[in-house]
Design a protein around this motif. Structure first.
Motif, PDB file in Angstrom:
ATOM      1  N   VAL A 105     -43.643   4.707  37.164  1.00 33.79           N
ATOM      2  CA  VAL A 105     -42.978   3.636  36.421  1.00 33.79           C
ATOM      3  C   VAL A 105     -44.003   2.580  36.009  1.00 33.79           C
ATOM      4  CG1 VAL A 105     -41.250   1.794  36.538  1.00 33.79           C
ATOM      5  CG2 VAL A 105     -40.792   4.019  37.612  1.00 33.79           C
ATOM      6  N   MET A 106     -44.867   2.201  36.940  1.00 32.03           N
ATOM      7  CA  MET A 106     -45.910   1.214  36.661  1.00 32.03           C
ATOM      8  C   MET A 106     -46.861   1.713  35.581  1.00 32.03           C
ATOM      9  SD  MET A 106     -46.645   0.325  40.659  1.00 32.03           S
ATOM     10  CE  MET A 106     -48.148  -0.619  40.347  1.00 32.03           C
ATOM     11  N   LEU A 107     -47.194   3.000  35.631  1.00 33.50           N
ATOM     12  CA  LEU A 107     -48.102   3.572  34.637  1.00 33.50           C
ATOM     13  C   LEU A 107     -47.489   3.504  33.242  1.00 33.50           C
ATOM     14  CD1 LEU A 107     -50.752   5.055  34.039  1.00 33.50           C
ATOM     15  CD2 LEU A 107     -49.571   7.212  34.540  1.00 33.50           C
ATOM     16  N   GLY A 108     -46.195   3.802  33.142  1.00 30.55           N
ATOM     17  CA  GLY A 108     -45.521   3.712  31.851  1.00 30.55           C
ATOM     18  C   GLY A 108     -45.535   2.295  31.300  1.00 30.55           C
ATOM     19  N   ALA A 109     -45.297   1.306  32.179  1.00 33.13           N
ATOM     20  CA  ALA A 109     -45.340  -0.092  31.748  1.00 33.13           C
ATOM     21  C   ALA A 109     -46.754  -0.486  31.338  1.00 33.13           C
ATOM     22  CB  ALA A 109     -44.834  -0.997  32.873  1.00 33.13           C
ATOM     23  N   GLY A 110     -47.757   0.010  32.064  1.00 30.11           N
ATOM     24  CA  GLY A 110     -49.137  -0.297  31.719  1.00 30.11           C
ATOM     25  C   GLY A 110     -49.537   0.248  30.358  1.00 30.11           C
ATOM     26  N   VAL A 111     -49.095   1.453  30.041  1.00 25.28           N
ATOM     27  CA  VAL A 111     -49.383   2.039  28.733  1.00 25.28           C
ATOM     28  C   VAL A 111     -48.694   1.240  27.628  1.00 25.28           C
ATOM     29  CG1 VAL A 111     -49.024   4.075  27.275  1.00 25.28           C
ATOM     30  CG2 VAL A 111     -49.803   4.352  29.642  1.00 25.28           C
ATOM     31  N   LEU A 112     -47.444   0.824  27.876  1.00 21.72           N
ATOM     32  CA  LEU A 112     -46.719   0.027  26.893  1.00 21.72           C
ATOM     33  C   LEU A 112     -47.429  -1.312  26.655  1.00 21.72           C
ATOM     34  CD1 LEU A 112     -44.271  -0.444  25.092  1.00 21.72           C
ATOM     35  CD2 LEU A 112     -43.014  -1.254  27.104  1.00 21.72           C
ATOM     36  N   ARG A 133     -57.517 -11.653  23.150  1.00 22.44           N
ATOM     37  CA  ARG A 133     -57.331 -10.230  22.878  1.00 22.44           C
ATOM     38  C   ARG A 133     -58.182  -9.357  23.802  1.00 22.44           C
ATOM     39  NH1 ARG A 133     -55.317  -7.343  18.590  1.00 22.44           N
ATOM     40  NH2 ARG A 133     -56.126  -5.241  18.312  1.00 22.44           N
ATOM     41  N   GLY A 134     -59.455  -9.717  23.963  1.00 22.61           N
ATOM     42  CA  GLY A 134     -60.331  -8.934  24.829  1.00 22.61           C
ATOM     43  C   GLY A 134     -59.850  -8.949  26.268  1.00 22.61           C
ATOM     44  N   LYS A 135     -59.392 -10.109  26.753  1.00 18.76           N
ATOM     45  CA  LYS A 135     -58.882 -10.201  28.119  1.00 18.76           C
ATOM     46  C   LYS A 135     -57.693  -9.268  28.313  1.00 18.76           C
ATOM     47  CE  LYS A 135     -60.093 -15.133  28.706  1.00 18.76           C
ATOM     48  NZ  LYS A 135     -60.473 -15.449  27.322  1.00 18.76           N
ATOM     49  N   LEU A 136     -56.777  -9.290  27.348  1.00 20.92           N
ATOM     50  CA  LEU A 136     -55.574  -8.463  27.472  1.00 20.92           C
ATOM     51  C   LEU A 136     -55.902  -6.969  27.414  1.00 20.92           C
ATOM     52  CD1 LEU A 136     -53.163 -10.547  25.216  1.00 20.92           C
ATOM     53  CD2 LEU A 136     -53.036 -10.297  27.702  1.00 20.92           C
ATOM     54  N   LEU A 137     -56.850  -6.588  26.570  1.00 25.76           N
ATOM     55  CA  LEU A 137     -57.212  -5.173  26.472  1.00 25.76           C
ATOM     56  C   LEU A 137     -57.843  -4.667  27.776  1.00 25.76           C
ATOM     57  CD1 LEU A 137     -58.663  -5.004  22.836  1.00 25.76           C
ATOM     58  CD2 LEU A 137     -56.549  -3.940  23.680  1.00 25.76           C
ATOM     59  N   MET A 162     -54.934   5.518  40.310  1.00 20.20           N
ATOM     60  CA  MET A 162     -55.488   5.575  41.663  1.00 20.20           C
ATOM     61  C   MET A 162     -54.381   5.581  42.711  1.00 20.20           C
ATOM     62  SD  MET A 162     -58.724   2.954  41.265  1.00 20.20           S
ATOM     63  CE  MET A 162     -59.258   3.182  42.969  1.00 20.20           C
ATOM     64  N   LEU A 163     -53.290   4.846  42.462  1.00 17.62           N
ATOM     65  CA  LEU A 163     -52.170   4.842  43.399  1.00 17.62           C
ATOM     66  C   LEU A 163     -51.585   6.235  43.584  1.00 17.62           C
ATOM     67  CD1 LEU A 163     -50.059   1.640  42.554  1.00 17.62           C
ATOM     68  CD2 LEU A 163     -51.326   2.117  44.657  1.00 17.62           C
ATOM     69  N   LEU A 164     -51.595   7.014  42.515  1.00 19.54           N
ATOM     70  CA  LEU A 164     -51.037   8.362  42.577  1.00 19.54           C
ATOM     71  C   LEU A 164     -51.842   9.289  43.483  1.00 19.54           C
ATOM     72  CD1 LEU A 164     -50.060   8.798  38.818  1.00 19.54           C
ATOM     73  CD2 LEU A 164     -48.478   8.652  40.764  1.00 19.54           C
ATOM     74  N   THR A 165     -53.072   8.904  43.819  1.00 21.41           N
ATOM     75  CA  THR A 165     -53.903   9.746  44.697  1.00 21.41           C
ATOM     76  C   THR A 165     -53.760   9.380  46.169  1.00 21.41           C
ATOM     77  OG1 THR A 165     -55.854   8.277  44.615  1.00 21.41           O
ATOM     78  CG2 THR A 165     -55.592   9.881  42.826  1.00 21.41           C
ATOM     79  N   GLY A 213     -57.259  -1.900  32.997  1.00 19.34           N
ATOM     80  CA  GLY A 213     -57.335  -2.033  34.444  1.00 19.34           C
ATOM     81  C   GLY A 213     -56.043  -1.648  35.131  1.00 19.34           C
ATOM     82  N   GLN A 214     -54.922  -2.031  34.541  1.00 18.83           N
ATOM     83  CA  GLN A 214     -53.627  -1.645  35.106  1.00 18.83           C
ATOM     84  C   GLN A 214     -53.454  -0.128  35.126  1.00 18.83           C
ATOM     85  OE1 GLN A 214     -50.653  -3.720  32.771  1.00 18.83           O
ATOM     86  NE2 GLN A 214     -50.471  -5.341  34.305  1.00 18.83           N
ATOM     87  N   ILE A 215     -53.813   0.507  34.038  1.00 16.47           N
ATOM     88  CA  ILE A 215     -53.644   1.954  33.933  1.00 16.47           C
ATOM     89  C   ILE A 215     -54.510   2.676  34.957  1.00 16.47           C
ATOM     90  CG2 ILE A 215     -54.052   3.944  32.428  1.00 16.47           C
ATOM     91  CD1 ILE A 215     -53.225   2.126  30.076  1.00 16.47           C
TER      92      ILE A 215
END
Length: 478
Positions: A442-449, A341-345, A357-360, A350-352
């Motif tokens: 798109v990646m950000l939306g998947a990361g939030v999900l 659980r901790g690894k996934l959180l 950062m990619l957006l900048t 980290g993905q988000i």
């Protein structure tokens, strides 16, 4: 009829995990990720050499994922029934054939065919490794050490992340064909190690008659699963309203597949067991969204650094070295810790952060920002795959370890196909900055999900892989 899983009664061997199995396990399991990632920096050179636009070279990515998505669970089921040795040797031999075909390919069509062969050829490595882990657990009377699971995950992560850099080096030395030629020595080494070190069926207690095992293959179920998966992936590879008929095919094949599997005495995928295993289903769902982010970055970022930022394939791979180092580091540090659980959180956060950062980034951004983004992406790259792998190992039915591991890869490649479609739709004819920003959303939306799916999954607290209790100098089991 003899039960295909009837084993002779054996006294557990307490001598520990046979570490002679590690080299073939690791080498076999990396054949797929190395071919998945090395192509990311070769797409532009291949397109230029063969006069093919990005919309056509994208099939080099899709062909491998389509073949692998179908082949992983099928080969995994065959491994569950027949043992890992035969399937491992057969499939890794096919990798060598595909390497020769790709190296000599005169046009894009033959090259795509070579990628299909690579997809099927690389199907056995990972399910075979997971099956060997399970058989060693049965032989020793204790679960496989956490260190072995970590070593397997780190090996795959290392190759997955270093693939673009290796591809850049090979292209600089021998052109894009060298990325296909690499498979020939890898296949030869895999076959040699498999012959020397993988146990034969008798050594693993696999004694059922061949006819009994063949009767359990459920060929109709496999055929319907193939129709379901191929139609779905073809739709995802080319999202357009005119292809909506493929969804009808998917629905029809899915319905027929479900009816068949619920009635079959020995189903290809036991939907009754899988349907009752909510934690495992949630893990497969997380795999889809995690790999949407991972593969969108792998291919989208690589293409943008070459076309939008102006780097060579070698320098595009060089910019991702920090991700390679970070992924290995976090996997090693977290690998021996219990729970997922901790690894996934942390991986989700980290993905988000990396997507933001990619957006900048723009074509005028300083070069140091590129490896910085890659460094941040290394955190989820190292954590998510390790956690997902461990989840499947401890959540799946012991008798279907290989096929469950194969399904994990299948769901991961569904995510990769969604990422491929999103990348193509975002970039169009050229990987420019505007397209990269669109893909980042798109990646950000998947990361939030992914984060939400992890936060609200209370079953993760019960996934506690055991710590590695073997001493570091444990001798191989005889």
């Amino acid at each position: 009829m003899t039960d295909a899983k009837t084993h002779p009664i054996r006294k557990p061997d307490r001598s520990g995990f046979d570490r002679r199995l590690l080299p073939p396990m690791m080498l076999g399991s990396i054949l797929n990720p190395i071919n998945s990632t090395i192509i990311s920096v070769a797409l532009v050179p291949i397109g230029r050499a063969l006069g093919a636009p990005a919309s056509q070279t994208a099939w080099l990515v899709s062909a491998l994922y389509l073949a692998t998505s179908l082949g992983q669970p099928v080969v995994g089921r065959l491994i569950d029934l027949f043992g890992p040795r035969r399937l491992f040797l057969l499939s890794t031999s096919l990798v060598g054939v595909a390497g020769v075909v790709g190296t000599l390919a005169p046009n894009l069509g033959v090259l795509i065919g070579a990628r299909v062969l690579l997809g099927f050829g690389t199907c056995a490595g990972y399910p075979a490794a997971m099956a060997l882990l399970r058989s060693e657990a049965e032989r020793t009377g204790r679960d496989s050490p956490g260190g072995v699971l970590t070593a397997l995950a780190v090996t795959n992560q290392t190759i997955a992340v270093v693939g673009p850099l290796l591809g850049g080096l090979l292209i600089a030395v021998g052109g894009w064909r060298a990325t296909f030629a690499l498979n020939v020595p890898l296949a030869l080494a895999s076959v040699a190690l498999g012959l020397l070190r993988l146990p034969k069926a008798a050594a693993t207690g696999e004694t059922p008659r061949r006819g009994d095992r063949i009767a359990q293959l459920d060929l109709p179920g496999m055929a319907l699963f193939a129709a379901l998966l191929v139609s779905l992936l073809l739709f995802l590879m080319n999202l357009h309203p005119r292809n909506a008929w493929l969804l009808l095919v998917t629905a029809a094949a899915g319905t027929a597949f479900a009816l068949r599997e619920l009635r079959a005495p020995t189903p290809f995928i036991d939907l009754r067991v899988l349907g009752g295993n909510t934690p495992l289903l949630a893990t497969y769902g997380r795999a889809i969204v995690a790999y949407v982010v991972s593969y969108a970055f792998l291919y989208g970022f690589s293409q943008w650094t070459e076309e939008g930022y102006g780097l060579s394939p070698f320098h595009a791979g060089l910019a991702q070295i920090p991700m390679f180092l970070m992924a290995i580091g976090v996997s090693l540090v977290s690998g021996r810790r219990k729970g997922v659980r901790g690894k996934l959180l942390v991986g989700a956060v980290g993905q988000i952060v990396a997507c933001l950062m990619l957006l900048t980034l723009t074509s005028a951004s300083p070069f140091w920002m590129l490896p910085l983004v890659a460094l941040v992406f290394g955190v989820p790259q190292g954590l998510n795959s390790l956690a997902l792998q461990n989840s499947v190992y401890f959540q799946s039915d012991a008798e279907r370890t290989a096929s469950s591991a194969g399904l994990l890869r299948t769901f991961a490649y569904v995510g990769s196909m969604i990422a491929s479609s999103a990348t193509a739709a975002s970039f169009g004819p050229r990987a420019d900055t505007a397209g990269m920003h669109q893909l980042s959303w798109v990646m950000l939306g998947a990361g939030v999900l992914f984060l939400l799916m992890t936060v609200f999954d209370r079953t993760l607290g019960r996934v506690n892989p055991p710590a590695d209790t073997e001493p570091a100098d444990t001798e191989p089991a005889e």
